[in-house]
Design a protein around this motif. Structure first.
Motif, mmCIF file in Angstrom:
data_model
loop_
_atom_site.group_PDB
_atom_site.id
_atom_site.type_symbol
_atom_site.label_atom_id
_atom_site.label_comp_id
_atom_site.label_asym_id
_atom_site.label_seq_id
_atom_site.Cartn_x
_atom_site.Cartn_y
_atom_site.Cartn_z
ATOM 1 N N UNK A 65 0.838 -1.218 0.000
ATOM 2 C CA UNK A 65 0.000 0.000 0.000
ATOM 3 C C UNK A 65 0.867 1.260 0.000
ATOM 4 N N UNK A 66 2.160 1.086 -0.167
ATOM 5 C CA UNK A 66 3.143 2.181 -0.279
ATOM 6 C C UNK A 66 3.378 2.924 1.035
ATOM 7 N N UNK A 67 3.188 2.273 2.151
ATOM 8 C CA UNK A 67 3.543 2.862 3.448
ATOM 9 C C UNK A 67 4.797 2.183 3.979
ATOM 10 N N UNK A 68 5.648 2.919 4.734
ATOM 11 C CA UNK A 68 6.873 2.312 5.257
ATOM 12 C C UNK A 68 6.570 1.126 6.171
ATOM 13 N N UNK A 69 7.372 0.080 6.024
ATOM 14 C CA UNK A 69 7.252 -1.070 6.912
ATOM 15 C C UNK A 69 7.720 -0.687 8.307
ATOM 16 N N UNK A 104 16.584 9.104 -10.676
ATOM 17 C CA UNK A 104 15.622 9.778 -11.553
ATOM 18 C C UNK A 104 14.319 8.997 -11.656
ATOM 19 N N UNK A 105 14.419 7.701 -11.407
ATOM 20 C CA UNK A 105 13.247 6.827 -11.521
ATOM 21 C C UNK A 105 12.704 6.457 -10.137
ATOM 22 N N UNK A 106 12.573 7.460 -9.301
ATOM 23 C CA UNK A 106 11.934 7.286 -7.998
ATOM 24 C C UNK A 106 10.820 8.307 -7.862
ATOM 25 N N UNK A 107 9.830 7.984 -7.038
ATOM 26 C CA UNK A 107 8.767 8.941 -6.738
ATOM 27 C C UNK A 107 8.649 9.093 -5.225
ATOM 28 N N UNK A 108 8.650 10.328 -4.720
ATOM 29 C CA UNK A 108 8.482 10.543 -3.277
ATOM 30 C C UNK A 108 7.113 10.052 -2.820
ATOM 31 N N UNK A 109 7.081 9.462 -1.638
ATOM 32 C CA UNK A 109 5.822 8.949 -1.083
ATOM 33 C C UNK A 109 5.270 9.848 0.016
ATOM 34 N N UNK A 110 6.031 10.885 0.369
ATOM 35 C CA UNK A 110 5.538 11.832 1.371
ATOM 36 C C UNK A 110 5.961 11.531 2.794
ATOM 37 N N UNK A 159 9.269 11.016 5.743
ATOM 38 C CA UNK A 159 10.578 11.635 5.983
ATOM 39 C C UNK A 159 11.684 10.953 5.175
ATOM 40 N N UNK A 160 12.666 11.762 4.756
ATOM 41 C CA UNK A 160 13.746 11.242 3.926
ATOM 42 C C UNK A 160 14.538 10.147 4.641
ATOM 43 N N UNK A 161 14.614 10.214 5.960
ATOM 44 C CA UNK A 161 15.374 9.211 6.715
ATOM 45 C C UNK A 161 14.685 7.846 6.681
ATOM 46 N N UNK A 162 13.424 7.818 6.226
ATOM 47 C CA UNK A 162 12.686 6.562 6.073
ATOM 48 C C UNK A 162 12.657 6.118 4.611
ATOM 49 N N UNK A 163 12.384 7.063 3.697
ATOM 50 C CA UNK A 163 12.167 6.681 2.303
ATOM 51 C C UNK A 163 13.271 7.120 1.360
ATOM 52 N N UNK A 164 14.284 7.863 1.857
ATOM 53 C CA UNK A 164 15.319 8.356 0.962
ATOM 54 C C UNK A 164 14.716 9.197 -0.146
#
Length: 321
Positions: free
Chosen positions: A206-210, A280-286, A288-293
């Motif tokens: 569902x695109x949420x951090x584990x 370049x082929x990444x999309x932010x999920x919203x 924090x960067x420390x979780x999703x880079x």
């Protein structure tokens, strides 16, 4: 150098004897949309793990060789069989072949070099891992995939990774599963913490951090890592969770990207250039960067952005007429 590393802990959710699908994680990162242009042929990925079930119908044609650096099978270097399941699962996510049965990997025509650095218990001496990295360098692989780690920051391991990168090899590592769900706290596993590696965190479908994914300032991106269906021991399939399962999605994605961009650029890109093409082929999920880079690896984002841009231009032209 007696310290031990281990498979990034994972959970076996279900085993099954049959499967016939493109796994949801492979779909989520948009790999099937790239297959009309490349399936990773000509790209070699070294999997440093527990070995591989090299007779698995979905994998046997992708494996080009390997070596055992562990104490399994009397330390026979020529036997790199998997008695654990972890390495076979990782291999399937990267490159299970597309044959309309079983499962299919992200880059189903990539070649796999099986480098057994963890034994049947899923643990290994750092010396085995370092020797495995040097072997992969000697074999001139394109990508090293490591779903393993430990708490020890070992200079010799760091130097081996630097050697790989200086030989133009992309090194992909699982970030680790010590996460506490709080992005403000640091959880480190090595080699995933090193700046030179591509450190991969996990999200669910569902695109949420584990909850288990490590957070720190060296996370590069995230990929699916929960309820991941792939190949398993004895020709079977299994659904597993862990950042171990996220990292091979990125290794496979890099195999596809390397095939794509080398064709369009007309030359071999450097490790740094290929890393830039991945980001370049990444999309932010919203999150924090420390979780999703930089976000979720999403292989068609450039094409989608181009389509949006073209539609906007057409709309502007029409509105001005």
């Amino acid at each position: 150098m007696a310290n031990f590393a281990h498979v990034i802990p994972f959970e076996v959710i279900i085993q099954m004897t049959e499967a016939n699908e493109v796994p949801p994680g492979v779909e989520l990162i948009q790999a099937p949309a790239i297959w009309k242009e490349t399936k990773g042929k000509g790209v070699t990925v070294a999997i440093l793990d527990t070995g591989c079930d090299s007779t698995h119908p979905d994998l046997q044609e992708q494996i080009i060789g390997g070596q055992n650096f562990t104490d399994d099978d009397g330390s026979n270097p020529d036997i790199f069989l998997d008695y654990n399941g972890h390495g076979t699962h990782v291999a399937g996510t990267i490159a299970a072949q597309k044959d309309d049965k079983g499962v299919v990997g992200v880059a189903p025509e990539a070649s796999l070099l099986i480098v057994k650095v963890l034994n049947k218990k899923g643990s290994g001496q750092y010396e085995w891992i370092i020797n495995g990295i040097d072997y992969a360098i000697e074999q001139k692989v394109d990508i090293i995939s490591m779903s393993l780690g430990g708490p020890t920051d070992l200079p010799e391991l760091h130097e081996a990774i630097k050697r790989a990168v200086s030989n133009n090899i992309l090194v992909v590592c699982a970030a680790g599963n010590e996460g506490d769900g709080n992005d403000l706290t640091d959880e480190y596993a090595f080699p995933g913490r090193y700046n030179e590696v591509i450190s991969v965190g996990a999200i669910n479908l569902e695109r949420s951090p584990s909850d288990f994914t490590n957070s720190h300032d060296e996370i590069d991106l995230v990929a699916p890592g929960e309820k991941i269906l792939s190949t398993y021991l004895n020709g079977k399939f299994a659904t597993l969770s862990g950042t171990s399962m996220a990292a091979p999605h990125v290794s496979g994605a890099l195999a596809l990207i390397k095939g794509l961009v080398n064709n369009s650029f007309g030359r071999e890109l450097s490790e740094r250039e290929l890393y830039a093409q991945l980001i370049k082929r990444t999309v932010p999920l919203g999150f924090p960067q420390r979780i999703e880079g930089n976000g979720l690896v999403y292989l068609t984002v450039l094409e989608q952005l181009t389509g949006v841009f073209e539609r906007e231009i057409k709309a502007l032209v029409l509105s001005s007429q």
